[in-house]
Design an enzyme around this catalytic site. Structure first.
Site, PDB file in Angstrom:
ATOM      1  N   ASP A 205     -26.311 -29.502  20.861  1.00  0.00           N
ATOM      2  CA  ASP A 205     -25.315 -29.616  19.802  1.00  0.00           C
ATOM      3  C   ASP A 205     -26.012 -30.031  18.514  1.00  0.00           C
ATOM      4  OD1 ASP A 205     -22.816 -29.693  18.447  1.00  0.00           O
ATOM      5  OD2 ASP A 205     -21.817 -30.460  20.248  1.00  0.00           O
ATOM      6  N   GLY A 231     -29.456 -28.629  17.760  1.00  0.00           N
ATOM      7  CA  GLY A 231     -29.550 -27.287  17.210  1.00  0.00           C
ATOM      8  C   GLY A 231     -28.200 -26.784  16.751  1.00  0.00           C
ATOM      9  N   ASP A 232     -28.166 -25.524  16.354  1.00  0.00           N
ATOM     10  CA  ASP A 232     -26.978 -24.899  15.789  1.00  0.00           C
ATOM     11  C   ASP A 232     -26.710 -23.605  16.559  1.00  0.00           C
ATOM     12  OD1 ASP A 232     -25.053 -23.600  14.288  1.00  0.00           O
ATOM     13  OD2 ASP A 232     -26.047 -23.894  12.361  1.00  0.00           O
ATOM     14  N   PHE A 233     -25.596 -23.561  17.303  1.00  0.00           N
ATOM     15  CA  PHE A 233     -25.345 -22.385  18.138  1.00  0.00           C
ATOM     16  C   PHE A 233     -25.029 -21.125  17.325  1.00  0.00           C
ATOM     17  CE2 PHE A 233     -21.284 -24.976  18.944  1.00  0.00           C
ATOM     18  CZ  PHE A 233     -20.543 -24.384  17.921  1.00  0.00           C
ATOM     19  N   HIS A 251     -12.625 -21.658  21.187  1.00  0.00           N
ATOM     20  CA  HIS A 251     -11.304 -21.750  20.546  1.00  0.00           C
ATOM     21  C   HIS A 251     -11.374 -22.314  19.131  1.00  0.00           C
ATOM     22  CE1 HIS A 251      -9.964 -26.189  21.495  1.00  0.00           C
ATOM     23  NE2 HIS A 251     -11.224 -26.134  21.108  1.00  0.00           N
TER      24      HIS A 251
END
Length: 341
Positions: A205, A231-233, A251
């Site tokens: 995350d 990190g950055d998805f 969602h």
């Protein structure tokens, strides 16, 4: 379904009660924000006794406490002293379920601001929050760490029954490495690893979100089996694992953003891996379901949405996956299982 009956008020009264539900919400928010339950933890007290400690107007505090008693949160004793009920005990700081954090975050002016633009959201499909604050919801949290911590605590509280239910409903023992994508404090991953001794985990995350994760993982006894990877998805996710869990992630975002996330998972997952979305899969028709109101929150705050099984199958197909099954759990959430198409 009839809206009238021996135990129901007439339709116009029901609608008025729905429209005025914010009065109850704001009253409970005031109690949570002031820490009334914490001050009553040691025993019954009057508003006059508490006013100085809370730096508030004593007669107005009495009116608040009287209203809370009418809601069952407090009970009034002799000499205008109030005590906590079982419901009130749950409003204390640190009480199981994180109700206080949830009520404070939901009632914060920033959280409420998006709802001032709910009609705008319905007219445009855009988040009212972004219009009110001038920045996307999660970007706002990135610059407001106290509210971000409250949000994480709220998520643990709201979904507190889900991790154990998910861990029990699905056989995670077949995996060697599980990546919890957007796993925040590691609540879901900790539950899964506690239930299944074999797998190891990667908690992934944004850096400010995983701040509280080490303490939680240590408290759950799984810290030696988890690697925390910030990190950055939207850019990438850890590669090569055989299970990728996304709990209430998809969602949160619009379709284009979802397809970016799914595309990054598809690049990273091994050829026989499983994608597992933990989400509130909406039933079709008039069936009541908590996800149907949560869907409105997704629209107003983030621009995301809840989906039916058919809608998840369509989204996953666009992202290069094939939905294989939906596994129900003993909670409001289900596990949407998919493989590479």
């Amino acid at each position: 379904m009839s809206v009238t009956g021996p135990d129901k008020p007439p339709p116009h009264i029901q609608l008025i009660q729905m429209g005025r539900a914010h009065v109850v919400a704001r009253t409970v928010y005031a109690a949570a924000k002031l820490g009334v339950a914490d001050q009553l933890a040691s025993g019954p007290k009057s508003a006059a006794q508490l006013a100085g400690l809370l730096h508030v107007h004593a007669p107005s505090l009495h009116r608040l406490m009287r209203a809370l008693a009418s809601l069952g949160i407090l009970t009034e004793r002799t000499e205008q002293r109030f005590a906590l009920t079982a419901l009130g005990e749950a409003l204390k700081t640190g009480a199981p379920g994180s109700a206080r954090a949830s009520v404070i975050f939901s009632g914060n002016p920033s959280s409420q601001s998006g709802w001032d633009h709910v009609v705008y959201s319905i007219e445009t499909g855009r988040p009212g929050f972004e219009r009110a604050q001038g920045v996307a919801f999660f970007d706002y949290l990135a610059h407001h760490p106290e509210e971000a911590s409250l949000f994480s605590e709220m998520m643990v509280g709201i979904h507190n029954q889900e991790p154990a239910a998910v861990a029990t409903a699905y056989d995670f023992s077949v995996f060697s490495t599980i990546v919890d994508v957007g796993g925040a404090t590691g609540n879901m991953l900790a539950a899964v690893l506690s239930q299944h001794a074999g797998p190891r985990g990667i908690l992934f995350d944004r850096p400010h979100v995983v701040t509280d994760a080490p303490n939680l993982l240590k408290a759950r006894g799984v810290s030696d089996r988890v690697m925390i990877e910030p990190g950055d998805f939207f850019k990438s996710v850890p590669a090569g694992a055989d299970a990728y869990v996304l709990s209430h992630i998809i969602h949160d975002w619009n379709e284009d953003q979802c397809l970016t996330i799914l595309g990054n998972v598809r690049k990273a997952i091994n050829s026989v891996g499983r994608l597992l979305l933990v989400e509130m899969v909406l039933p079709i028709g008039d069936i009541p379901h908590p996800g149907k109101m949560l869907d409105m929150t997704m629209l107003v705050n983030m621009g995301g949405q809840e989906r039916t099984e058919v809608e998840y199958a369509s989204l996953l197909g666009k992202g290069g996956f094939r939905l294989t099954r939906v596994v129900p759990t003993n909670s409001g959430a289900s596990i949407v299982e998919a493989v590479i198409a």
